[in-house]
Design a protein around this motif. Structure first.
Motif, PDB file in Angstrom:
ATOM      1  N   ARG A   1      10.731   0.331   7.251  1.00  0.00           N
ATOM      2  CA  ARG A   1      11.079  -1.078   7.096  1.00  0.00           C
ATOM      3  C   ARG A   1      11.711  -1.624   8.379  1.00  0.00           C
ATOM      4  O   ARG A   1      11.378  -2.738   8.841  1.00  0.00           O
ATOM      5  CB  ARG A   1      12.041  -1.241   5.925  1.00  0.00           C
ATOM      6  CG  ARG A   1      11.372  -1.151   4.559  1.00  0.00           C
ATOM      7  CD  ARG A   1      12.398  -1.121   3.458  1.00  0.00           C
ATOM      8  NE  ARG A   1      11.844  -1.548   2.181  1.00  0.00           N
ATOM      9  CZ  ARG A   1      12.408  -1.299   1.008  1.00  0.00           C
ATOM     10  NH1 ARG A   1      13.541  -0.618   0.944  1.00  0.00           N
ATOM     11  NH2 ARG A   1      11.846  -1.721  -0.111  1.00  0.00           N
TER      12      ARG A   1
ATOM     13  N   ARG B   1       4.858  -3.160   6.919  1.00  0.00           N
ATOM     14  CA  ARG B   1       4.826  -3.989   5.711  1.00  0.00           C
ATOM     15  C   ARG B   1       4.752  -3.106   4.471  1.00  0.00           C
ATOM     16  O   ARG B   1       3.776  -2.386   4.273  1.00  0.00           O
ATOM     17  CB  ARG B   1       3.634  -4.939   5.766  1.00  0.00           C
ATOM     18  CG  ARG B   1       3.434  -5.773   4.498  1.00  0.00           C
ATOM     19  CD  ARG B   1       2.497  -6.944   4.756  1.00  0.00           C
ATOM     20  NE  ARG B   1       1.186  -6.534   5.205  1.00  0.00           N
ATOM     21  CZ  ARG B   1       0.118  -6.387   4.401  1.00  0.00           C
ATOM     22  NH1 ARG B   1       0.239  -6.596   3.093  1.00  0.00           N
ATOM     23  NH2 ARG B   1      -1.052  -6.039   4.910  1.00  0.00           N
TER      24      ARG B   1
ATOM     25  N   THR C   1       3.939  -2.487   0.863  1.00  0.00           N
ATOM     26  CA  THR C   1       3.099  -3.149  -0.137  1.00  0.00           C
ATOM     27  C   THR C   1       3.439  -2.727  -1.560  1.00  0.00           C
ATOM     28  O   THR C   1       3.158  -3.471  -2.500  1.00  0.00           O
ATOM     29  CB  THR C   1       1.606  -2.875   0.118  1.00  0.00           C
ATOM     30  OG1 THR C   1       1.309  -1.500  -0.164  1.00  0.00           O
ATOM     31  CG2 THR C   1       1.227  -3.213   1.546  1.00  0.00           C
TER      32      THR C   1
END
Length: 478
Positions: free
Chosen positions: A344, A349, A351
């Motif tokens: 992070r 990203r 998901t």
């Protein structure tokens, strides 16, 4: 299941020390049992027992190959009889889903014993060659001696028999050091060895931590070391063996790539994709945890993996419905969660996943986690996480896919996904790794398995795995 003795010299023997290794359930954190923690004196005793079984006139290496093979077949039968208990014991300790444990921990050890028993019975130990420029030479294959086998916790019995089966077939004797996280299943192995009527000292078992392993690796009575585990530990073992000029086989970490080509039929291989990346909760050295996706199909592939992770059944390892169980320990969960935070912070990203699953407050669970838009140079794409975390990185063209696959310190395994197997094989040949699967991955027990670069030295399985426990002697006459 409280084990009070060590299996040394064919007998259950009182340990020299008084400490024990406690094991808790990965699914609940509850106490499962304990086993003695071996100390240096126990290692001395075990190595001497193995040494005596190897060196004695008429000892294990001097048995006819057919007789050794028959003993190995008896051990396979004893393991088959206890396979259900073995699978449940492993699953409870390390969190492996029971369906996976029944296949791997319950079946593979006996398969390997039977395979190598066949090689032992069929193989000739001597080959006569016409010399150059003259004479004749007899080339002999001899057992290498006493083997120190240092075992891992993620597939404890399967990986143990990657070593035990070929070593026995070659005529070697062994001292096994199980990992502290999985010290209960070796007691079941010892029971099977007794049932099979193995000679005293051929297989000895001393559980313990890194200090015991280090002492065993450097023991003067050991002739070869075989280790499965982390790359960091493998480097220390390699250094110790280099100083001693001692042969060593190292099966270490991995960060394998799944190269998805633009023609892949992913709907036809959903189960194989799941198993290649997330088998045993991601606690698998050969897992394809770096997904390399063609940019032309990138959104589709991200959605497929996201849906796969979201839909996975997370639960108690002993439940047959479970697809993702817990990690082996609180420490391993902390480690995996640290990598999730790192992903992070580096801008990947998320998901799906990234936390602890709701309703599973006991045990060491982490949600199946997918990171998209991952730079191949990032920490989570380069370091082995050893948990249910996959990264997805886009590429443009086959050349870039191969470059990204090879841009890793590791080289253990990998997969290529395609509708054209000839094309897939061409790509696979360009990937610098020990093994590659096309549209799936399962180690082939008849073929060499092992890594390049930071993934290790040497090969296990297949005839090459037998040769790793033999040394050569040439007898020349003019």
């Amino acid at each position: 299941m409280n084990v009070n003795h060590l299996f040394i010299g064919g007998k259950w023997t009182a340990p020299a020390g008084g400490d024990t290794i406690a094991v808790t359930s990965a699914s609940t954190g509850e106490y499962l049992g304990s086993a003695p923690a071996g100390v240096e004196m126990d290692v001395d005793h075990a190595v001497q027992a193995a040494r005596s079984a190897f060196d004695a006139p008429g000892g294990w290496p001097n048995w006819e190959p057919e007789r050794r093979a028959a003993a190995m077949m008896r051990l396979a039968e004893a393991l088959d009889a206890g396979s259900e208990t073995m699978a449940r014991t492993v699953s409870a300790q390390n969190g492996m889903p029971i369906s996976t444990a029944e296949l791997y921990e319950g079946q593979v050890p006996a398969m390997l014993l039977r395979y190598y028993a066949g090689l032992a019975a069929d193989a000739s130990r001597e080959e006569r060659r016409v010399g150059l420029p003259q004479g004749t030479t007899v080339v002999r294959r001899e057992p290498i001696g006493v083997v120190a086998a240092i075992m891992t916790w993620n597939f404890p019995q399967t990986m143990a028999f990657f070593k035990i089966a070929p070593a026995l077939a070659a005529g070697c004797t062994l001292v096994l050091k199980p990992a502290p996280q999985t010290v209960l299943d070796p007691a079941l192995l010892a029971d099977a060895i007794e049932t099979a009527g193995f000679p005293e000292g051929v297989i000895n078992i001393v559980p313990g931590g890194p200090e015991v392993g280090a002492y065993l690796v450097s023991h003067p009575g050991v002739d070869k070391v075989s280790f499965t585990g982390s790359t960091a530990a493998g480097r220390r073992i390699a250094a110790a063996c280099a100083a001693l000029l001692r042969p060593v086989t190292l099966e270490l970490g991995g960060k394998s790539a799944a190269v998805i080509l633009d023609d892949a039929d992913l709907d036809a291989h959903t189960e194989q994709l799941f198993m290649a990346g997330l088998i045993n909760n991601g606690q698998t050295c050969y897992a394809s945890t770096r997904i390399l996706a063609p940019r032309s199909r990138y959104p589709e592939i991200v959605e497929l993996y996201t849906a796969m992770a979201r839909g996975a059944v997370v639960g108690d390892a002993l439940d047959h419905a479970t697809q993702i169980g817990p990690l082996v320990s609180a420490e391993q969960r902390d480690r995996v969660e640290g990598y999730i935070r790192k992903g992070r912070s580096e801008g990947a990203r998320l998901t799906t996943g990234g936390g602890r699953p709701a309703g599973l407050d006991r045990g060491w669970f982490v949600e199946p986690t997918i990171f998209a838009d991952v730079e191949n140079s990032s920490t989570i794409a380069q370091e082995e996480i050893f948990g249910p975390v996959l990264t997805i990185t886009p590429y443009d063209g086959e050349d870039e896919a191969v470059r990204l696959a090879n841009d890793s310190a590791y080289g253990l395994a990998g997969t290529v996904w395609t509708s054209d197997l000839d094309r897939g094989a061409r790509v696979a040949r360009r990937i610098r790794t020990g093994t590659v699967g096309l549209n799936g991955y399962v180690p082939d027990l008849t073929s060499p398995y092992g890594g390049r670069k930071a993934s290790g030295l040497g090969r296990e399985l297949g005839p090459e795995g037998l040769q790793a426990y033999q040394e050569l002697q040439s007898i020349f006459h003019p």
